[in-house]
Design an enzyme around this catalytic site. Structure first.
Site, PDB file in Angstrom:
ATOM      1  N   CYS A 145       0.827  -1.200   0.000  1.00 50.35           N
ATOM      2  CA  CYS A 145       0.000   0.000   0.000  1.00 50.35           C
ATOM      3  C   CYS A 145       0.867   1.258   0.000  1.00 50.35           C
ATOM      4  O   CYS A 145       0.470   2.296  -0.533  1.00 50.35           O
ATOM      5  CB  CYS A 145      -0.963   0.004   1.188  1.00 50.35           C
ATOM      6  SG  CYS A 145      -0.159  -0.133   2.803  1.00 50.35           S
ATOM      7  N   HIS A 160      -1.867   1.202   7.588  1.00 58.71           N
ATOM      8  CA  HIS A 160      -2.193   1.146   6.166  1.00 58.71           C
ATOM      9  C   HIS A 160      -2.071   2.535   5.560  1.00 58.71           C
ATOM     10  O   HIS A 160      -2.404   3.538   6.204  1.00 58.71           O
ATOM     11  CB  HIS A 160      -3.619   0.612   5.995  1.00 58.71           C
ATOM     12  CG  HIS A 160      -4.078   0.542   4.577  1.00 58.71           C
ATOM     13  ND1 HIS A 160      -3.541  -0.344   3.668  1.00 58.71           N
ATOM     14  CD2 HIS A 160      -5.016   1.261   3.902  1.00 58.71           C
ATOM     15  CE1 HIS A 160      -4.133  -0.179   2.491  1.00 58.71           C
ATOM     16  NE2 HIS A 160      -5.027   0.786   2.615  1.00 58.71           N
TER      17      HIS A 160
END
Length: 477
Positions: A158, A432
């Site tokens: 990510c 994230h």
């Protein structure tokens, strides 16, 4: 068989039977070697529960089950069948990790099966192919749900996905690549060139109108050039951003071995330094003899640190303008050796922005400084503007000889517009990354392969980590 692994569960359970099942699924539902396979895919390739059909459809590697990501996790809870194959891009999804994973053996097998076979999915086309297709009156073009494609998470990637979204929507870099100004330094091995690969991703995004793109080749180039980040672990998005800029710079000036020289960097005309190069001046003034020692540094970003209060706590909220004012404050230094009077006296230090780049990148130091002994992420809310005037934060420099004209130029040249934000959600040692980017006047949230339209107010409330501002006025004089 040598393999690059991105998932411990796949390491433990990968065997010949699993590879055999992968090959069967691939031949019948991905590469589609025969007409029977094509008909089978058209008839069967949908979620058994909700009838979902799309780029995220998965096939179980242990039984005959097709499922969307949500129902695949439910299938996993019932059967403990943890691995599924994405029927569009052939990547392996691990239900234990709830994420896609990268495996060298699997990708080698996939590339072998794809070679010279009819593939029942969108494939990259050359420009000449696209021109021919668009001339055909029998082909109907359907617009994507959003004009911004998402990127598949290949296993804790990510950080790379969010950074590339920003680079994809940096106007000068986009124009440089799409106008074919880049000259590949690896004529015999173009697969090593990161700018060429970014160019291919640009073409997929802007010409083929695909919804989801795999960054497998870009990840390999990135790993080949950053041994310290070549793993399936989560990495820092800012570190990734700086690394990609450095790779492009080094590959662009590959014929010149003097890239470590500061004077060369100041005069470097590569696309990275044209866009992101800023100049920071550090002035240390001896309070005894008023001697000034200046140091010049080439920077690609401006660090924003958070100061603790008297109780050792960080502020609940703060503005970016206040942080910048603190960035340029005079700092007192005790017992610093003066090169002029050869004594240890009180000195002052001040950081001054000598030159502003086309793109300003601010990194909010949410992971603290080594001296702070921070064990948790700094969650201070930072209020940042859409339009930023940097005029009072830069060192004034006479260009034309007319103070009035210089002031006019400076007032226009220092105005920046926000065009991208990278956020970090989660804890210090995990979490994230996702990004917000502006495209055609609208804002989109890019969360790996999921892209959705958002309001600008949503971005202002986000836990920003990296802020990207583009110069609003470009003066060519």
């Amino acid at each position: 068989m040598d393999s690059v692994i991105g998932c411990e569960h796949l390491v433990q359970r990968k065997n010949e039977e699993l590879l055999k099942n992968y090959r069967i699924v691939h031949l019948n539902f991905i590469s589609c070697q025969s007409n029977d396979s094509i008909r089978a895919k058209k008839k069967l390739a949908s979620c058994h529960e909700c009838k979902f059909e799309g780029a995220r459809l998965l096939s179980c590697l242990y039984c005959v089950c097709f499922a969307c990501p949500t129902h695949f996790l439910e299938h996993f809870k019932k059967t403990e069948h943890c691995f599924g194959v994405n029927l569009t891009f052939s990547h392996i999804f691990c239900a234990h990790c709830d994420d896609y994973t990268y495996d060298g053996d699997i990708m080698t097998l996939s590339n072998t099966l794809n070679k010279d076979l009819y593939c029942y999915r969108n494939k990259s086309l050359e420009t000449k192919d696209i021109v021919l297709l668009r001339k055909s009156k029998e082909i109907e073009y359907i617009d994507s749900a959003t004009p911004v494609p998402g990127f598949i998470n290949l296993g804790n990637t990510c950080f790379l996905n969010s950074v590339l979204q920003v680079l994809m929507h940096t106007p000068m870099l986009r124009n440089y690549v799409l106008s074919d100004q880049h000259v590949c330094p690896f004529l015999k091995e173009p697969s090593r060139c990161i700018t060429c690969e970014i160019g291919r991703i640009y073409q997929q995004s802007y010409m083929l109108q695909v919804n989801v793109i795999s960054l497998q080749k870009l990840l390999k180039i990135f790993w080949d050039n950053t041994w310290y980040m070549a793993s399936a672990l989560q990495h820092d998005a800012h570190e990734c951003f700086i690394a990609i800029l450095d790779i492009i710079h080094k590959q662009t000036i590959i014929q010149n071995e003097n890239d470590k020289d500061i004077k060369h960097l100041e005069n470097c005309q590569c696309i990275i330094h044209k866009i992101f190069k800023g100049v920071l001046q550090s002035d240390i003034v001896c309070q005894s003899c008023n001697n000034v020692s200046s140091k010049i540094d080439i920077i690609n970003d401006i660090p924003i640190y958070f100061s603790m209060d008297e109780k050792g706590k960080y502020p609940t909220n703060i503005t970016l303008i206040a942080c910048l004012e603190q960035f340029g404050q005079i700092e007192l230094l005790n017992d610093l050796d003066c090169t002029n009077c050869q004594t240890k006296k009180l000195s002052t230090k001040q950081l001054i922005l000598k030159h502003l780049p086309v793109v300003l990148c601010f990194i909010l130091k949410r992971f603290g400084q080594p001296s702070d002994n921070v064990s948790n992420k700094i969650t201070t809310f930072v209020e940042f503007p859409e339009t930023l005037d940097m005029n009072k934060f830069i060192k004034k420099k006479s260009v034309t000889g007319s103070a009035f004209i210089d002031e006019c130029f400076a007032s226009r040249e220092s105005i920046y517009k926000l065009y991208a934000v990278i956020c970090h959600e989660g804890l210090l040692n995990g979490g994230h990354y996702l990004s917000y980017i502006q495209h055609m006047g609208l804002w989109y949230q890019c969360n790996d392969n999921v892209v959705r339209l958002v309001q600008f107010e949503d971005i202002l409330r986000s836990p920003a980590y990296l802020l990207f501002y583009h110069k609003e006025f470009m003066n060519f004089y």
